[in-house]
Scaffold this active site. Sequence first.
Site, PDB file in Angstrom:
ATOM      1  N   LYS A  95      89.470   3.233  50.306  1.00  0.00           N
ATOM      2  CA  LYS A  95      89.620   3.063  48.847  1.00  0.00           C
ATOM      3  C   LYS A  95      90.853   2.217  48.490  1.00  0.00           C
ATOM      4  CE  LYS A  95      92.034   7.333  47.501  1.00  0.00           C
ATOM      5  NZ  LYS A  95      92.003   8.503  46.619  1.00  0.00           N
ATOM      6  N   ASP A  96      91.780   2.018  49.434  1.00  0.00           N
ATOM      7  CA  ASP A  96      92.948   1.152  49.182  1.00  0.00           C
ATOM      8  C   ASP A  96      92.628  -0.328  49.398  1.00  0.00           C
ATOM      9  OD1 ASP A  96      94.573   3.304  48.604  1.00  0.00           O
ATOM     10  OD2 ASP A  96      95.388   3.469  50.638  1.00  0.00           O
ATOM     11  N   ARG A 146      90.852   6.825  36.684  1.00  0.00           N
ATOM     12  CA  ARG A 146      89.473   7.294  36.835  1.00  0.00           C
ATOM     13  C   ARG A 146      89.378   8.810  36.662  1.00  0.00           C
ATOM     14  NH1 ARG A 146      87.573   9.926  40.927  1.00  0.00           N
ATOM     15  NH2 ARG A 146      89.428   9.446  42.152  1.00  0.00           N
ATOM     16  N   ARG A 147      90.270   9.528  37.344  1.00  0.00           N
ATOM     17  CA  ARG A 147      90.245  10.995  37.225  1.00  0.00           C
ATOM     18  C   ARG A 147      90.611  11.420  35.810  1.00  0.00           C
ATOM     19  NH1 ARG A 147      93.654  11.294  42.782  1.00  0.00           N
ATOM     20  NH2 ARG A 147      91.918  11.281  44.251  1.00  0.00           N
ATOM     21  N   ARG A 164     103.379  10.306  40.815  1.00  0.00           N
ATOM     22  CA  ARG A 164     103.339   9.366  41.934  1.00  0.00           C
ATOM     23  C   ARG A 164     103.984   9.985  43.162  1.00  0.00           C
ATOM     24  NH1 ARG A 164     103.583   4.054  42.142  1.00  0.00           N
ATOM     25  NH2 ARG A 164     103.280   4.564  44.329  1.00  0.00           N
ATOM     26  N   ARG A 170     104.081  14.849  46.040  1.00  0.00           N
ATOM     27  CA  ARG A 170     103.365  15.389  44.876  1.00  0.00           C
ATOM     28  C   ARG A 170     103.278  16.910  44.933  1.00  0.00           C
ATOM     29  NH1 ARG A 170      98.386  11.182  43.678  1.00  0.00           N
ATOM     30  NH2 ARG A 170      99.405   9.417  44.641  1.00  0.00           N
ATOM     31  N   CYS A 258      92.209  -0.877  40.407  1.00  0.00           N
ATOM     32  CA  CYS A 258      93.086   0.255  40.079  1.00  0.00           C
ATOM     33  C   CYS A 258      93.318   0.398  38.581  1.00  0.00           C
ATOM     34  CB  CYS A 258      94.456   0.032  40.732  1.00  0.00           C
ATOM     35  SG  CYS A 258      94.688   1.058  42.158  1.00  0.00           S
TER      36      CYS A 258
END
Length: 358
Positions: A95-96, A146-147, A164, A170, A258
């Site tokens: 996904k990166d 997105r979330r 972040r 986190r 992104c």
Amino acid sequence: MAEPGMAAGKNCVGGRAVRVGTRRSQLARIQTDSVVEMLRELYPDLHFEIIAMSTTGDKILDTALSKIGEKSLFTKELENALERNEVDLVVHSLKDLPTSLPPGFTIGAVCKRENPLDAVVFHPKNCGKMLNLLPEKSVIGTSSLRRAAQLKKKFPQLEFRDIRGNLNTRLKKLDEKEDFSAIILAAAGLKRMGWENRIGQLLSPEDCLYAVGQGALAVEVRAKDQEILNMVSALHDADTVLRCIAERAFMKHLEGGCSVPVAVNTVLKDGQLYLTGAVYSLDGSDSLKETMQTSVSYPQQTEDRPNDDVQHVGITAKNVPSQAQEAAENLGVDLASLLLSKGAKHILSVARQLNDAH
């Protein structure tokens, strides 16, 4: 059994160790170690050396990812090392990786996908709760537009704030301060770190569609390095390859990234590939979501074809039937075209402008 072209019986490729590039974070190292472990099992005579480096995304920790505007935040430095021939392959979270890779690179392997769903990790004081049971105005941490877009719509009583840092950072911010009631993370990362017990709630695709490529690991190589390409191609998982080609083609045709909320869900069952894709406004109030399907049931072509090295959204997978790959890519493009015909471009351009303005 070494692939044709591999230096069978020697502990090197072209007279030296195979050098594997990775980000320095603990999760990146765990992911890279798991890929190298699979390669060692396949090629016990080869010697692998892991080289860790920091990326722009690892260094800029005070800015939301969507604001930085660099598509290859977590990959650029690794690709530079690949280009300079300092490493032979690089392990990424798929996904990166942008849907268009720089010239000269390809994704030579997409490993079997871990659970792609998003997970909720609660502050210890909220242990045992679910998102809908949290008090009104509870703050949820996520660095993903997105979330946030999907969950704002579903849980309007909650507040969403940017968080972040790597997974360790986190979780520390969540546990040691009172700023967040819960944070949203990819289930795959938590599982790979051995922190599955922290998952308080898995978000189903009905609650939250996931990111393109989420949960899958990709091995990036030099496109012309046939020896390394042959070696890593043994790691391809056919189902994951087809699902991720469809997802990446959908994102690419939408020109998502992104900085805009684009989300997917794929299912491969009985030779049919189902792709659900959606776009959202930043607050989730405006959205488009559709599902399409296609058959990917094709036999593998045995004869060498002239376009054997053809890439599908950056992925080279010789050992997956090329007609199936084409069908998966067309599915992604067709679904994106359908959403664009219904007004997706407007939703995404407003989201992009609002995100840039904040």
